[in-house]
Design a protein around this motif. Structure first.
Motif, mmCIF file in Angstrom:
data_model
loop_
_atom_site.group_PDB
_atom_site.id
_atom_site.type_symbol
_atom_site.label_atom_id
_atom_site.label_comp_id
_atom_site.label_asym_id
_atom_site.label_seq_id
_atom_site.Cartn_x
_atom_site.Cartn_y
_atom_site.Cartn_z
ATOM 1 N N LEU A 55 0.834 -1.196 0.000
ATOM 2 C CA LEU A 55 0.000 0.000 0.000
ATOM 3 C C LEU A 55 0.870 1.248 0.000
ATOM 4 O O LEU A 55 1.753 1.406 0.844
ATOM 5 N N VAL A 56 0.625 2.137 -0.956
ATOM 6 C CA VAL A 56 1.355 3.403 -0.998
ATOM 7 C C VAL A 56 0.346 4.528 -1.198
ATOM 8 O O VAL A 56 -0.762 4.323 -1.690
ATOM 9 N N GLY A 57 0.732 5.731 -0.797
ATOM 10 C CA GLY A 57 -0.157 6.869 -0.967
ATOM 11 C C GLY A 57 -0.038 7.829 0.185
ATOM 12 O O GLY A 57 0.970 7.854 0.906
ATOM 13 N N ARG A 58 -1.104 8.620 0.407
ATOM 14 C CA ARG A 58 -1.028 9.669 1.427
ATOM 15 C C ARG A 58 -2.410 10.008 1.960
ATOM 16 O O ARG A 58 -3.431 9.787 1.294
ATOM 17 N N LEU A 59 -2.392 10.547 3.162
ATOM 18 C CA LEU A 59 -3.564 11.155 3.788
ATOM 19 C C LEU A 59 -3.256 12.634 3.954
ATOM 20 O O LEU A 59 -2.179 12.991 4.444
ATOM 21 N N SER A 60 -4.177 13.492 3.559
ATOM 22 C CA SER A 60 -3.917 14.928 3.606
ATOM 23 C C SER A 60 -5.028 15.661 4.333
ATOM 24 O O SER A 60 -6.217 15.474 4.026
ATOM 25 N N THR A 61 -4.649 16.476 5.314
ATOM 26 C CA THR A 61 -5.579 17.405 5.956
ATOM 27 C C THR A 61 -5.324 18.783 5.352
ATOM 28 O O THR A 61 -4.526 18.937 4.427
ATOM 29 N N LEU A 62 -5.973 19.796 5.893
ATOM 30 C CA LEU A 62 -5.767 21.149 5.379
ATOM 31 C C LEU A 62 -4.357 21.664 5.671
ATOM 32 O O LEU A 62 -3.881 22.593 5.016
ATOM 33 N N SER A 63 -3.683 21.047 6.655
ATOM 34 C CA SER A 63 -2.370 21.572 7.043
ATOM 35 C C SER A 63 -1.242 20.555 7.009
ATOM 36 O O SER A 63 -0.069 20.937 7.028
ATOM 37 N N ARG A 64 -1.558 19.265 6.970
ATOM 38 C CA ARG A 64 -0.517 18.248 7.041
ATOM 39 C C ARG A 64 -0.774 17.144 6.021
ATOM 40 O O ARG A 64 -1.922 16.909 5.621
ATOM 41 N N THR A 65 0.311 16.439 5.664
ATOM 42 C CA THR A 65 0.215 15.271 4.797
ATOM 43 C C THR A 65 1.016 14.143 5.422
ATOM 44 O O THR A 65 2.141 14.352 5.898
ATOM 45 N N ALA A 66 0.446 12.945 5.424
ATOM 46 C CA ALA A 66 1.130 11.769 5.959
ATOM 47 C C ALA A 66 1.328 10.758 4.843
ATOM 48 O O ALA A 66 0.362 10.335 4.199
ATOM 49 N N ASP A 67 2.575 10.395 4.607
ATOM 50 C CA ASP A 67 2.918 9.345 3.650
ATOM 51 C C ASP A 67 2.595 8.001 4.300
ATOM 52 O O ASP A 67 3.122 7.672 5.363
ATOM 53 N N LEU A 68 1.721 7.220 3.680
ATOM 54 C CA LEU A 68 1.289 5.960 4.282
ATOM 55 C C LEU A 68 2.455 5.016 4.543
ATOM 56 O O LEU A 68 2.414 4.229 5.498
ATOM 57 N N ALA A 69 3.480 5.084 3.717
ATOM 58 C CA ALA A 69 4.622 4.190 3.898
ATOM 59 C C ALA A 69 5.583 4.679 4.978
ATOM 60 O O ALA A 69 6.532 3.967 5.324
ATOM 61 N N GLY A 70 5.343 5.867 5.519
ATOM 62 C CA GLY A 70 6.295 6.422 6.478
ATOM 63 C C GLY A 70 5.739 6.623 7.871
ATOM 64 O O GLY A 70 6.358 7.297 8.692
ATOM 65 N N ILE A 71 4.574 6.052 8.174
ATOM 66 C CA ILE A 71 3.964 6.244 9.495
ATOM 67 C C ILE A 71 4.590 5.283 10.500
ATOM 68 O O ILE A 71 4.680 4.077 10.273
ATOM 69 N N ARG A 72 5.021 5.834 11.615
ATOM 70 C CA ARG A 72 5.685 5.055 12.664
ATOM 71 C C ARG A 72 4.670 4.256 13.488
ATOM 72 O O ARG A 72 4.859 3.068 13.753
ATOM 73 N N ALA A 73 3.608 4.943 13.921
ATOM 74 C CA ALA A 73 2.586 4.317 14.755
ATOM 75 C C ALA A 73 1.273 5.043 14.529
ATOM 76 O O ALA A 73 1.258 6.215 14.132
ATOM 77 N N LEU A 74 0.173 4.344 14.775
ATOM 78 C CA LEU A 74 -1.157 4.937 14.643
ATOM 79 C C LEU A 74 -1.871 4.810 15.981
ATOM 80 O O LEU A 74 -2.111 3.704 16.470
ATOM 81 N N TYR A 75 -2.168 5.959 16.575
ATOM 82 C CA TYR A 75 -2.897 6.005 17.844
ATOM 83 C C TYR A 75 -4.353 6.272 17.517
ATOM 84 O O TYR A 75 -4.725 7.391 17.177
ATOM 85 N N TYR A 76 -5.149 5.227 17.582
ATOM 86 C CA TYR A 76 -6.564 5.325 17.195
ATOM 87 C C TYR A 76 -7.384 5.558 18.457
ATOM 88 O O TYR A 76 -7.517 4.685 19.305
ATOM 89 N N ARG A 77 -7.949 6.754 18.571
ATOM 90 C CA ARG A 77 -8.660 7.140 19.778
ATOM 91 C C ARG A 77 -10.172 7.181 19.559
ATOM 92 O O ARG A 77 -10.828 6.145 19.591
ATOM 93 N N ARG A 78 -10.704 8.350 19.305
ATOM 94 C CA ARG A 78 -12.161 8.497 19.250
ATOM 95 C C ARG A 78 -12.573 9.448 18.131
ATOM 96 O O ARG A 78 -13.038 10.567 18.390
ATOM 97 N N PRO A 79 -12.395 9.021 16.875
ATOM 98 C CA PRO A 79 -12.820 9.887 15.775
ATOM 99 C C PRO A 79 -14.338 9.983 15.713
ATOM 100 O O PRO A 79 -15.056 9.119 16.243
ATOM 101 N N THR A 80 -14.831 11.034 15.085
ATOM 102 C CA THR A 80 -16.273 11.184 14.902
ATOM 103 C C THR A 80 -16.726 10.373 13.695
ATOM 104 O O THR A 80 -15.919 9.896 12.900
ATOM 105 N N GLY A 81 -18.040 10.218 13.567
ATOM 106 C CA GLY A 81 -18.596 9.434 12.475
ATOM 107 C C GLY A 81 -18.639 10.207 11.166
ATOM 108 O O GLY A 81 -18.471 11.430 11.130
#
Length: 315
Positions: A55-81
């Motif tokens: 899997l390759v690609g990216r997630l982008s918000t209005l201010s940041r971009t995360a390379d899917l291949a470069g994420i160290r850890a994912l802290y999954y808390r309480r996102p909204t629906g």
């Protein structure tokens, strides 16, 4: 010099617990990308390609971009629906079924990433009946419990066990005269059970006479146990009455905690126990996304450091 891999924090905008974790990671020089999956697609976009190399690609918000291949850890808390107010009712129904399988599927497939916890494992562990069954398998004491939609079965259970409490299987917002409420844990009698029980599933559990409650927070291999004295049936109904004392777990509890987490593939869990009159710990539930930081503030136990360590380490 290679930039350090970021931690991806998936949670809502208002999450004080995530705030302190992010601040701790920043202080350690660990970059963080924070996003709320509920912001998709208005202010969050996803580009993910399945290739022969993974899997390759990216997630982008209005201010940041995360390379899917470069994420160290994912802290999954309480996102909204997911919500799609800009679409028609029919299109919104379609979109809301696609988003969790699309964006959610990408979040669940980040390569070479430590999950705290994996969103699919969180989902599995949030089903109370399977959690109670896993607790029995792990070696915990579990009060006799009935899940039913039968009024007759519920009344018979209450008559058989005497003092019984009712617990919701999930805690959605419940509106009373337009005011948001939650369904509280409460004692129930056989006479109070009517045919309304037949409308859905309900959980009834024998009440264990208790002297205190215990919250155990497990972060990786570290275990933090806090005794909670309140005199309340459900200590979460009035935090102002709570008194906290760090304690050591009885023999066998540590191994059972790790067995339970392993059964669901979790590395974090907030366990609730009650202490019976004979001193034994009775398992009540485990929340795979439970709150914990207020206990550090009350006791000084180093839970924040333990969680930041877990997220910082390279898998």
């Amino acid at each position: 010099m290679t930039e350090p891999r970021p931690v991806l924090v998936v949670t809502s905008l208002y999450d004080p617990t995530a705030d302190v974790v992010i601040r701790e990671l920043h202080d350690r020089g660990v970059p963080v990308v924070r996003l709320d999956s509920g912001d998709f697609p208005a202010s969050l976009s996803v580009e993910a390609e399945i290739t022969p190399h993974g899997l390759v690609g990216r997630l982008s918000t209005l201010s940041r971009t995360a390379d899917l291949a470069g994420i160290r850890a994912l802290y999954y808390r309480r996102p909204t629906g997911f919500v799609f107010p800009h679409l028609s009712e029919q299109d919104a129904r379609f979109a809301v079924t696609q988003a969790p399988y699309g964006l959610g599927g990408v979040l669940a497939a980040v390569p070479d990433c430590r999950y705290v916890n994996h969103p699919h494992r969180i989902g599995d562990a949030e089903f109370k009946p399977s959690g109670l069954a896993a607790a029995v398998g792990a070696g915990f004491l579990v009060p006799p419990t009935l899940v039913t939609s039968s009024p007759d079965a519920a009344r018979a259970f209450v008559k058989r066990h005497g003092s019984v409490i009712y617990k919701p299987l999930w805690n959605p917002v419940y509106l009373v005269d337009g005011v948001s409420n939650v369904v509280e844990v409460a004692e129930v009698t056989a006479d109070a059970i009517d045919d309304g029980v037949g409308g859905t599933a309900h959980l009834f559990q024998q009440r264990v006479p208790k002297t205190a409650d215990i919250r155990v927070t497990v972060i990786g291999s570290q275990v933090f146990c806090v005794r909670i004295d309140s005199g309340l049936l459900d200590w979460r109904t009035d935090y102002s009455l709570l008194r906290y004392t760090p304690v050591d777990p009885p023999a066998g509890i540590g191994q059972a905690l790790q067995s339970y987490l392993a059964a669901f593939g979790l590395v974090f869990g907030a366990f609730d126990f009650c202490v019976g009159e004979d001193g034994r710990w009775w398992f009540l539930e485990c929340n795979p996304s439970g709150q914990w930081y207020w206990l550090e503030e009350a006791t000084g136990l180093p839970m924040l450091s333990a969680l930041a360590d877990l997220l910082e380490k390279t898998p």
